[in-house]
Design a protein around this motif. Structure first.
Motif, PDB file in Angstrom:
ATOM      1  N   ASP A 183       0.605  -1.141  -0.153  1.00 21.89           N
ATOM      2  CA  ASP A 183      -0.315   0.108   0.258  1.00 21.89           C
ATOM      3  C   ASP A 183       1.085   1.211  -0.044  1.00 21.89           C
ATOM      4  O   ASP A 183       1.870   1.514   1.053  1.00 21.89           O
ATOM      5  CB  ASP A 183      -1.109  -0.089   1.280  1.00 21.89           C
ATOM      6  CG  ASP A 183      -1.854   0.986   1.343  1.00 21.89           C
ATOM      7  OD1 ASP A 183      -1.743   2.321   0.519  1.00 21.89           O
ATOM      8  OD2 ASP A 183      -2.610   1.305   2.259  1.00 21.89           O
ATOM      9  N   MET A 184       1.197   2.196  -0.496  1.00 21.19           N
ATOM     10  CA  MET A 184       1.974   3.059  -1.361  1.00 21.19           C
ATOM     11  C   MET A 184       1.697   3.980  -0.465  1.00 21.19           C
ATOM     12  O   MET A 184       2.295   4.743  -0.126  1.00 21.19           O
ATOM     13  CB  MET A 184       2.121   3.582  -2.882  1.00 21.19           C
ATOM     14  CG  MET A 184       2.810   2.758  -3.441  1.00 21.19           C
ATOM     15  SD  MET A 184       4.372   1.968  -3.493  1.00 21.19           S
ATOM     16  CE  MET A 184       5.483   4.255  -3.449  1.00 21.19           C
ATOM     17  N   SER A 185       0.377   4.433   0.594  1.00 22.53           N
ATOM     18  CA  SER A 185      -0.198   5.243   1.209  1.00 22.53           C
ATOM     19  C   SER A 185       1.017   5.574   2.336  1.00 22.53           C
ATOM     20  O   SER A 185       0.318   6.516   2.927  1.00 22.53           O
ATOM     21  CB  SER A 185      -1.581   5.554   1.045  1.00 22.53           C
ATOM     22  OG  SER A 185      -1.517   4.412   1.960  1.00 22.53           O
ATOM     23  N   LYS A 186       1.147   3.739   2.772  1.00 25.77           N
ATOM     24  CA  LYS A 186       2.063   3.601   3.730  1.00 25.77           C
ATOM     25  C   LYS A 186       3.254   3.662   3.772  1.00 25.77           C
ATOM     26  O   LYS A 186       4.967   3.661   4.565  1.00 25.77           O
ATOM     27  CB  LYS A 186       2.228   2.396   4.783  1.00 25.77           C
ATOM     28  CG  LYS A 186       0.231   2.528   4.464  1.00 25.77           C
ATOM     29  CD  LYS A 186       0.104   0.825   5.562  1.00 25.77           C
ATOM     30  CE  LYS A 186      -1.062   0.571   5.933  1.00 25.77           C
ATOM     31  NZ  LYS A 186      -1.611  -0.922   6.396  1.00 25.77           N
ATOM     32  N   THR A 187       3.861   4.743   3.140  1.00 25.42           N
ATOM     33  CA  THR A 187       5.377   4.645   1.929  1.00 25.42           C
ATOM     34  C   THR A 187       6.025   6.234   2.617  1.00 25.42           C
ATOM     35  O   THR A 187       4.987   7.537   2.596  1.00 25.42           O
ATOM     36  CB  THR A 187       5.980   4.542   0.396  1.00 25.42           C
ATOM     37  OG1 THR A 187       5.215   3.402   0.520  1.00 25.42           O
ATOM     38  CG2 THR A 187       6.695   5.099   0.116  1.00 25.42           C
ATOM     39  N   TYR A 188       7.430   6.627   2.542  1.00 20.57           N
ATOM     40  CA  TYR A 188       7.785   8.031   2.810  1.00 20.57           C
ATOM     41  C   TYR A 188       9.441   8.020   2.267  1.00 20.57           C
ATOM     42  O   TYR A 188       9.646   7.431   2.263  1.00 20.57           O
ATOM     43  CB  TYR A 188       7.750   7.837   4.423  1.00 20.57           C
ATOM     44  CG  TYR A 188       6.392   8.168   5.493  1.00 20.57           C
ATOM     45  CD1 TYR A 188       5.795   9.438   5.490  1.00 20.57           C
ATOM     46  CD2 TYR A 188       5.582   6.976   5.691  1.00 20.57           C
ATOM     47  CE1 TYR A 188       4.850   9.536   5.955  1.00 20.57           C
ATOM     48  CE2 TYR A 188       4.826   6.923   6.467  1.00 20.57           C
ATOM     49  CZ  TYR A 188       4.177   7.961   6.549  1.00 20.57           C
ATOM     50  OH  TYR A 188       2.941   7.456   7.501  1.00 20.57           O
ATOM     51  N   LEU A 189       8.910   9.545   1.487  1.00 20.76           N
ATOM     52  CA  LEU A 189      10.049   9.798   1.036  1.00 20.76           C
ATOM     53  C   LEU A 189      10.766  10.664   1.809  1.00 20.76           C
ATOM     54  O   LEU A 189      10.371  11.403   2.537  1.00 20.76           O
ATOM     55  CB  LEU A 189      10.350   9.713  -0.784  1.00 20.76           C
ATOM     56  CG  LEU A 189       8.568   8.620  -1.564  1.00 20.76           C
ATOM     57  CD1 LEU A 189       8.669   9.453  -2.418  1.00 20.76           C
ATOM     58  CD2 LEU A 189       9.355   8.049  -1.488  1.00 20.76           C
ATOM     59  N   THR A 190      12.191  11.270   0.981  1.00 25.67           N
ATOM     60  CA  THR A 190      12.255  12.424   1.697  1.00 25.67           C
ATOM     61  C   THR A 190      13.264  13.292   0.696  1.00 25.67           C
ATOM     62  O   THR A 190      12.672  13.346  -0.975  1.00 25.67           O
ATOM     63  CB  THR A 190      14.796  11.533   2.261  1.00 25.67           C
ATOM     64  OG1 THR A 190      15.584  11.180   1.932  1.00 25.67           O
ATOM     65  CG2 THR A 190      13.264  11.231   3.978  1.00 25.67           C
ATOM     66  N   ASP A 191      13.836  13.995   0.690  1.00 27.72           N
ATOM     67  CA  ASP A 191      14.751  15.130  -0.154  1.00 27.72           C
ATOM     68  C   ASP A 191      15.105  14.697  -1.251  1.00 27.72           C
ATOM     69  O   ASP A 191      15.018  15.381  -2.609  1.00 27.72           O
ATOM     70  CB  ASP A 191      15.387  16.570   0.090  1.00 27.72           C
ATOM     71  CG  ASP A 191      16.504  15.914   1.012  1.00 27.72           C
ATOM     72  OD1 ASP A 191      16.969  14.852   2.038  1.00 27.72           O
ATOM     73  OD2 ASP A 191      17.643  16.620   0.904  1.00 27.72           O
ATOM     74  N   GLY A 192      15.915  13.383  -1.294  1.00 25.37           N
ATOM     75  CA  GLY A 192      16.153  13.243  -2.604  1.00 25.37           C
ATOM     76  C   GLY A 192      15.445  12.194  -3.387  1.00 25.37           C
ATOM     77  O   GLY A 192      15.890  11.863  -4.401  1.00 25.37           O
ATOM     78  N   ASN A 193      14.143  12.166  -3.216  1.00 26.45           N
ATOM     79  CA  ASN A 193      13.587  10.989  -4.199  1.00 26.45           C
ATOM     80  C   ASN A 193      11.652  11.774  -3.672  1.00 26.45           C
ATOM     81  O   ASN A 193      11.072  11.378  -4.580  1.00 26.45           O
ATOM     82  CB  ASN A 193      13.526   9.573  -4.170  1.00 26.45           C
ATOM     83  CG  ASN A 193      13.139   9.408  -2.595  1.00 26.45           C
ATOM     84  OD1 ASN A 193      12.540  10.500  -1.529  1.00 26.45           O
ATOM     85  ND2 ASN A 193      13.418   7.994  -2.136  1.00 26.45           N
ATOM     86  N   THR A 194      11.642  12.926  -3.113  1.00 23.67           N
ATOM     87  CA  THR A 194       9.946  12.866  -3.015  1.00 23.67           C
ATOM     88  C   THR A 194      10.213  14.340  -4.145  1.00 23.67           C
ATOM     89  O   THR A 194      10.070  16.222  -4.555  1.00 23.67           O
ATOM     90  CB  THR A 194      10.456  14.370  -1.853  1.00 23.67           C
ATOM     91  OG1 THR A 194      10.239  13.388  -0.968  1.00 23.67           O
ATOM     92  CG2 THR A 194       8.894  15.012  -1.673  1.00 23.67           C
ATOM     93  N   ALA A 195       9.951  13.835  -5.411  1.00 26.20           N
ATOM     94  CA  ALA A 195       9.834  14.370  -7.139  1.00 26.20           C
ATOM     95  C   ALA A 195       8.658  14.951  -7.285  1.00 26.20           C
ATOM     96  O   ALA A 195       7.870  13.759  -6.654  1.00 26.20           O
ATOM     97  CB  ALA A 195      10.883  13.847  -7.326  1.00 26.20           C
ATOM     98  N   ASP A 196       8.020  14.912  -8.652  1.00 22.29           N
ATOM     99  CA  ASP A 196       7.348  14.569  -9.200  1.00 22.29           C
ATOM    100  C   ASP A 196       7.523  13.427 -10.712  1.00 22.29           C
ATOM    101  O   ASP A 196       8.174  13.336 -11.269  1.00 22.29           O
ATOM    102  CB  ASP A 196       7.007  15.887 -10.010  1.00 22.29           C
ATOM    103  CG  ASP A 196       5.703  16.301 -11.114  1.00 22.29           C
ATOM    104  OD1 ASP A 196       5.238  15.082 -10.974  1.00 22.29           O
ATOM    105  OD2 ASP A 196       5.426  17.132 -11.840  1.00 22.29           O
ATOM    106  N   TYR A 197       6.413  12.726  -9.846  1.00 23.86           N
ATOM    107  CA  TYR A 197       6.316  11.527 -10.477  1.00 23.86           C
ATOM    108  C   TYR A 197       5.058  11.134 -11.940  1.00 23.86           C
ATOM    109  O   TYR A 197       4.869  10.114 -12.130  1.00 23.86           O
ATOM    110  CB  TYR A 197       6.696   9.924  -9.666  1.00 23.86           C
ATOM    111  CG  TYR A 197       7.914  10.332  -8.934  1.00 23.86           C
ATOM    112  CD1 TYR A 197       8.798   9.404  -9.419  1.00 23.86           C
ATOM    113  CD2 TYR A 197       7.583  10.093  -7.401  1.00 23.86           C
ATOM    114  CE1 TYR A 197       9.830   9.645  -8.584  1.00 23.86           C
ATOM    115  CE2 TYR A 197       8.953  10.230  -7.131  1.00 23.86           C
ATOM    116  CZ  TYR A 197      10.437   9.714  -7.503  1.00 23.86           C
ATOM    117  OH  TYR A 197      11.237  10.120  -7.153  1.00 23.86           O
TER     118      TYR A 197
ATOM    119  N   GLY B 222       6.251  13.126   2.230  1.00 26.38           N
ATOM    120  CA  GLY B 222       7.890  12.881   2.010  1.00 26.38           C
ATOM    121  C   GLY B 222       8.016  14.234   2.449  1.00 26.38           C
ATOM    122  O   GLY B 222       7.613  15.496   2.718  1.00 26.38           O
ATOM    123  N   THR B 223       9.339  14.526   2.860  1.00 26.90           N
ATOM    124  CA  THR B 223      10.246  15.569   3.330  1.00 26.90           C
ATOM    125  C   THR B 223      11.210  16.278   2.206  1.00 26.90           C
ATOM    126  O   THR B 223      11.909  15.849   1.694  1.00 26.90           O
ATOM    127  CB  THR B 223      10.418  15.490   4.925  1.00 26.90           C
ATOM    128  OG1 THR B 223      11.353  14.362   4.359  1.00 26.90           O
ATOM    129  CG2 THR B 223       9.637  14.673   5.625  1.00 26.90           C
TER     130      THR B 223
END
Length: 451
Positions: free
Chosen positions: A290-304, A318-319
């Protein structure tokens, strides 16, 4: 500056003992490129939200040095797995140089920029070559790199040459106090990691798995998030500090890694990677996560939005360290980039930090009476507010105060606090982003963390 908050963030803030967070209101170039006066200048910014404004693209001409010019070198990602950060960072530098020259330069001397490629950790020869070329070009400061590991590859080169290096994006804790000539306008990972760990815990998750690459940035941030989660009573199930489950940078297949983390039954998964994220996410989806339980950071918090099927990232969070810059500042970045490159920016990550890195260097040169890097190094912290000077928000206003003999506190769009004795921001903002159905990272709130 826009400091929006939400009820969910208020919930996140309650009971936090680990981090002191407070809600706040508020193309590679070389020396043979044409001189600034030979560079065509577009006439207007066509942003629908801003008044038409002229900008300049002031590239350094052949033979320019810090002896007679405020020369801004750049070692930024034009290629590699952080290349998406290149355009906003370059726009931040370019806009700052344009603003400096529009205000009369640095004590009458012109400003210019020379941007070279940093590449990434999969081919460190790129950054090694660029660093050598920049040393030979004799800049006043060098802005970059984006990757902490790339900086660790080149920082000694700049330090040995007594050239100021200012990263707008490095967050590895190993770089705090590393060198008298290394500064950064992004906060160290302790601030971002604690913010992310607190967010995860406040969302009700206590069993956290990590998919983290064996990079100084990734492991350092993992350690900070893990410490915060465990301090809140949670536990790490996979990819934990000391377990040796990190994957190498540049890995392209993740079936076994995803199977391994899912086998530990985590409540949430943190992905600490760069471009590898584009291969990790589809594998998580294919194995039923379930991707809603996924967290990212500045290295990958991008427009996909162009990378995944609609809805793939919806609900993930993400942060990104840094304030959510004002609409006016974003419009001006767009104006500069459209005039210079003929295209719109799709990301603003670290643009404000790149802008402020450049402006602070120029102000340090004015305060010290010279555009050479040693003078800038001696005065960089002071103009950021380390000497409790009068607050000012633009290069022109700050320069005027300096010329009157006043001490200043430059407060720019990044919103960082004064540079401390480890050459880090003493305080900084962390933005929280949530993904919508189009797989775009949408800003939701900002918190301020103190180092």
């Amino acid at each position: 500056m826009n400091r929006t908050t939400t009820a969910s963030w208020m919930k996140l803030m309650a009971g936090t003992a680990v981090l002191s967070l407070t809600l706040a209101a508020c193309g590679s170039e070389d020396d043979s490129e044409p001189a600034a006066e030979d560079t065509p200048t577009a006439s207007t910014s066509e942003s629908s939200d801003a008044v038409a404004e002229e900008f300049t693209n002031d590239k350094c001409g052949n033979g320019t040095t810090s002896a007679d010019t405020y020369k801004v070198g750049g070692i930024l990602p034009l290629t590699g797995n952080l290349a998406y950060l290149g355009p906003p960072e370059i726009a931040g530098v370019g806009l700052a140089v344009s603003d400096i020259n529009a205000a009369g330069g640095v004590a009458g001397a012109d400003a210019c920029h020379q941007i070279l490629d940093s590449g990434d950790t999969t081919d460190l020869a790129v950054s090694t070559s660029s660093a050598g070329n920049l040393v030979n070009a004799k800049p006043s400061i060098v802005v970059g790199a984006a990757s902490s590991s790339v900086t660790l590859n080149v920082v000694d080169t700049f330090t040995d040459a007594k050239i100021v290096q200012v990263s707008p994006a490095n967050t590895a804790v190993d770089l705090s106090g590393y060198s008298d000539f290394f500064f950064r306008t992004a906060p160290p990972d302790g601030i971002q990691g604690a913010a992310l760990g607190t967010l995860i815990s406040s969302d009700g998750y206590s069993r956290i798995g990590f998919l983290v690459f064996s990079d100084t940035y990734g492991t350092g941030l993992r350690n900070a998030v893990q410490e915060t989660v465990e301090a809140s009573g949670g536990e790490c199930t996979y990819g934990c500090k000391g377990d040796g489950n990190e994957f190498p940078a540049g890995q392209t297949t993740f079936s076994s890694d995803v199977s391994a983390v899912l086998a530990t039954n985590p409540d949430a998964i943190v992905i600490l990677a760069f471009d590898e994220t584009k291969a990790i996410v589809p594998e998580l989806v294919s194995q039923g996560w379930d991707m809603s339980k996924t967290y990212l950071t500045d290295g990958n918090t991008a427009d996909y939005s162009k990378d995944f099927d609609e809805g793939t990232m919806e609900g993930a969070q993400g942060t990104i360290p840094g304030a959510d810059a004002s609409t006016d500042f974003k419009d001006r970045l767009q104006g500069w980039n459209q005039q210079v490159n003929g295209e719109e920016l799709t990301d603003y990550a670290y643009a404000a930090e790149s802008y402020d890195a450049t402006i602070l260097g120029a102000l340090a040169a004015i305060k010290g009476g010279g555009s050479d890097p040693v003078t800038i190094q001696k005065n960089y912290a002071a103009v950021s507010g380390a000497t409790d000077g009068e607050e000012c928000t633009t290069f022109a206003d700050c320069a005027a105060l300096l010329e009157e003999g006043s001490e200043i506190t430059y407060t720019g769009p990044s919103g960082i606090g004064p540079i401390d004795d480890e050459n880090d921001p003493s305080s900084a903002f962390v933005g929280i982003y949530a993904y919508d159905a189009a797989n775009k990272n949408i800003f939701s709130s900002t918190v301020e963390g103190n180092k």
